[in-house]
Design an enzyme around this catalytic site. Structure first.
Site, short mmCIF file in Angstrom:
data_model
loop_
_atom_site.label_atom_id
_atom_site.label_comp_id
_atom_site.label_asym_id
_atom_site.label_seq_id
_atom_site.Cartn_x
_atom_site.Cartn_y
_atom_site.Cartn_z
N ASP B 21 40.39 39.45 40.08
CA ASP B 21 40.48 38.58 39.23
C ASP B 21 40.77 37.19 39.82
O ASP B 21 40.20 36.19 39.36
CB ASP B 21 41.55 38.93 38.10
CG ASP B 21 41.15 38.44 36.64
OD1 ASP B 21 40.71 37.35 36.41
OD2 ASP B 21 41.18 39.28 35.94
N HIS B 24 37.98 34.71 40.90
CA HIS B 24 37.67 33.37 39.97
C HIS B 24 38.38 32.19 40.21
O HIS B 24 37.51 31.18 40.56
CB HIS B 24 37.86 33.83 38.51
CG HIS B 24 37.06 35.22 37.90
ND1 HIS B 24 35.79 35.09 37.76
CD2 HIS B 24 37.53 36.19 37.26
CE1 HIS B 24 35.16 36.03 37.28
NE2 HIS B 24 36.52 37.05 37.09
N HIS B 203 44.99 45.25 30.39
CA HIS B 203 45.07 44.32 31.44
C HIS B 203 44.96 42.81 30.39
O HIS B 203 44.09 42.65 29.59
CB HIS B 203 43.47 44.11 31.59
CG HIS B 203 42.96 43.26 32.67
ND1 HIS B 203 42.99 43.19 34.05
CD2 HIS B 203 42.38 41.97 32.46
CE1 HIS B 203 42.38 42.06 34.81
NE2 HIS B 203 42.22 41.40 33.53
N HIS B 205 45.57 38.65 29.96
CA HIS B 205 45.63 37.01 30.45
C HIS B 205 46.77 36.19 29.79
O HIS B 205 46.97 36.52 28.49
CB HIS B 205 44.19 36.57 30.18
CG HIS B 205 43.37 37.27 31.47
ND1 HIS B 205 43.29 36.22 32.70
CD2 HIS B 205 42.52 38.27 31.60
CE1 HIS B 205 42.10 37.05 33.44
NE2 HIS B 205 42.04 38.30 32.68
N TYR B 294 35.87 33.86 27.13
CA TYR B 294 36.16 34.71 28.38
C TYR B 294 36.71 33.70 29.48
O TYR B 294 36.30 32.74 29.71
CB TYR B 294 34.65 35.16 28.95
CG TYR B 294 34.53 36.26 29.97
CD1 TYR B 294 34.99 37.50 29.64
CD2 TYR B 294 33.82 35.91 30.87
CE1 TYR B 294 34.81 38.56 30.41
CE2 TYR B 294 33.81 36.95 32.07
CZ TYR B 294 34.16 38.12 31.67
OH TYR B 294 34.19 39.30 32.80
#
Lengths: 306, 343
Positions: B21, B24, B203, B205, B294
């Site tokens: 991740d 990114h 998971h 964010h 996203y």
């Protein structure tokens, strides 16, 4: 009024039935039979209503009746497995097969790009919906300037992605990527497919990226893209270029460093025949297949245009 | 600090995704030396699973998502040579990566295959989950953008992955859009509805500053596996920070097997120096969580905003309105172009 060439469609699912609707509009081809495996299928019921001969007994019926019905050309809209099994029998019977499955028995064709080089093939394959939408654009760029690497993104409404595509999504990306190279003229190719479940369903979207050199003639690329888009729109009316964008690199592509790239944004609205307008992905397959059949019919002299 | 595990103490398995991740945030520019240093340090601190791949999974190197500076196979090999205990994991998003890619990484020493789809499209992962099982890999189904579907529907999709051989199914908050209630409800639905032997993961964010809180909420619902990224390095405002998660879990009595002080040192001494910027919740990142977009769109939207002279937040909000899903980075340019024509 000319006599239209009698053709048959094998497979009475969404694709086969949509194909029949389009063939009924054709000035050159006449759908005379739809063959399925389920007599109660919606497709066969529609076909009976439209006056086509129908059978739920599959390809055996077709081969027995092709002579009586004057059929010279068949559209395969079943599955790769079925087509692989029956393709030799079509060939033996002298029937030209236009294959909408992933079987890839014959050469892959994209009407405005390479169809004329395969006119005499006994069996022609329609690749994938993403391939029919994007390969013309890669070819439009590569006929102006070398394209070391091309990449395409096809995004389709979840509802329009059938069980075959879902069960083997790798087959879609690999087959399409090969088409970018073999037909589109790119040095290397990559394809990505995305399913979007939004409701109401999204229209089919395709984005084409081509790696180009620093000195590529950008005006010529834009002209070539517009001309190719007009060619495709000639048989897929809902095919629209939403934008052409140039970006400066360098980009570290798998084919080496590229100085720049061109991005072509495409949208495909279906005609809303048997399938709803959002299913542009299925529409571009059936519309392209009709174009292939019409071209073969005229070029081989099977039918004389008015 | 956690010492020897009490037999009855609750615990969970942590997967660190800094090297996937986090890709990114680095625009996929990780080098072999960076990967080896981070993987080695995470391993030494006791992290049991380390994920390494392009941010968009195997095969993600592309115009669409950004080309990897170093081939991910070389990065995986670098990680493999640096770890002594940790298992290596990869992400694979069907439609982008291929089942065949799993054969390649299995030979490089990867033993956990995490197969990711949008939260309503689980059936496109069946082929890849089966391939991973056939290769003897541990399998994880990864249901992304899970805020976009309700808990019962998510369970239905999780069952498709379970039936295809997923040993664990993750609730993935790719947009950092879930409240703690949202995260708990989804984990609870999967824990209650999947077979007893199937594990559930989370998971998270941090776009709404809830990544650690949501992970703890998930633990209270019995989640078995939790993802973190060192110093939060990841898409959008970043992920659940591994070192913070470990510290909170330690205080709450969850056993992770990870040394709290050591994992804090990894974040500060090893990961921070490679970060282009700290992970903060600026207005664009907040817009991701608020609009449910996203996370990896953030940097692409910022670039498109500059390129077309429009506002990044406007792009993100419009993408949210259009119900764009993960992977559709090309729509960022489409929207930016449209906004620029309007002005």
């Amino acid at each position: 009024m000319v006599d239209r060439l009698p053709v048959a469609v094998i497979g009475s699912g969404n694709i086969g039935t949509d194909l029949v609707v389009k063939l009924r509009r054709s000035a050159l081809l006449e759908p005379v039979a739809l063959v399925g495996i389920d007599p109660d299928s919606d497709g066969l019921r529609h076909a009976r209503k439209w006056g086509l001969e129908t059978s739920a007994e599959g390809v055996d019926w077709l081969l027995a009746e092709a002579g009586r019905l004057g059929i010279r050309l068949v559209y395969e809209a079943t599955s790769a497995k079925v087509h692989e099994a029956v393709a030799p029998r079509y060939a033996e019977a002298g029937l030209v097969a236009i294959d909408l499955t992933p079987a890839a028995v014959g050469p892959a064709v994209v009407p405005p790009v390479n169809l004329l080089t395969h006119l005499d093939a006994p069996n022609l394959n329609m690749i994938t919906c993403g391939g029919q939408a994007t390969i013309p654009m890669v070819a439009a760029v590569s006929r102006v300037t070398p394209v070391g690497y091309a990449e395409i993104i096809s995004t389709v409404a979840s509802r329009s992605a059938g069980p075959g595509t879902r069960a083997n999504i790798d087959e879609f990306t690999e087959t399409t990527a090969h088409g970018l190279v073999d037909i589109g003229g790119a040095g290397r190719g990559k394809a990505i497919i995305i399913l979007n479940p939004a409701d109401p369903p999204i229209l089919m979207r395709n984005t084409v990226y081509c790696a180009i050199g620093a000195d590529a003639d950008r005006a010529a690329i834009e002209t070539s893209v517009a001309a190719m888009a007009a060619d495709v729109a000639g048989y897929v009316p809902g095919y629209v270029v939403r934008g052409v964008v140039f970006d400066e690199g360098p980009f570290g592509t798998p084919a080496g460093e590229a100085a720049a790239r061109v991005t072509i944004l495409l949208e495909v609205t279906g005609r809303g025949d048997y399938l709803p307008p959002y299913a542009g992905n299925l529409d571009i397959m059936t519309a392209s297949a009709v174009r292939v059949g019409e071209t073969i019919a005229t070029r081989r002299g099977l039918v004389v245009p008015a | 600090m956690t010492s020897a595990a009490m037999p009855a103490a609750p615990g969970f398995r942590l997967t660190d995704s800094t090297l996937r991740d986090g890709s990114h945030a680095l625009r996929h520019r990780f080098t072999e030396a960076q990967v080896a240093a981070i993987a080695g340090a995470l391993d030494a601190a006791g992290v049991p699973v380390i994920e390494v791949s392009h941010g968009d999974g195997l095969g993600g190197s592309s115009f669409q998502y950004g080309f990897s500076a170093v081939d991910e196979r070389a990065l995986i090999a670098a990680a493999a040579s640096a770890v002594t205990r940790a298992k290596l994991a990869v992400l694979l998003i069907p439609g982008i990566g291929l089942a065949d890619d799993l054969h390649v990484v299995a030979e490089l020493g990867v033993s956990v295959a995490r197969i990711a789809t949008h939260c309503t499209e689980a059936d496109i992962a069946i082929q890849h989950l089966r391939t991973a099982r056939d290769l003897g890999m541990e399998t994880v189904g990864f249901l992304m953008m899970a805020h976009m579907t309700d808990p019962d529907s998510l369970l239905g999709q999780a069952r498709i992955m379970e039936d295809a051989g997923a040993q664990t199914v993750y609730v993935v908050d790719s947009a950092g859009a879930m409240t703690t209630h949202d995260a708990r409800a989804r984990v609870a639905a999967l824990k209650a509805g999947l077979r007893p032997g199937t594990q559930v993961g989370i998971h998270a964010h941090n776009n709404l500053s809830l990544a650690v809180a949501n992970s703890i909420g998930a633990l209270e619902e019995g989640v078995d596996q939790v993802d973190g990224c060192s110093r939060g390095l990841g898409a959008g405002a970043g992920n659940c920070a591994t070192e913070v998660l470990v510290a909170v879990a330690d205080k709450l009595g969850y056993v992770t097997g990870i040394d709290t002080m050591a994992i804090a040192d990894v974040a500060e001494d090893v990961v921070r120096p490679v970060m282009p910027r700290e992970q903060i919740i600026d207005r664009s990142a907040l817009a991701l969580g608020y609009a449910g977009v996203y996370g990896s769109f953030l940097l692409h939207a910022e670039r498109a905003a500059e390129r077309f002279g429009v506002d990044a937040r406007e792009i993100l909000l419009e993408l949210g309105r259009r119900k764009i899903v993960g992977g559709q980075e090309d729509m960022i340019v489409d929207v930016a172009l449209e906004l620029s024509r309007r002005t």
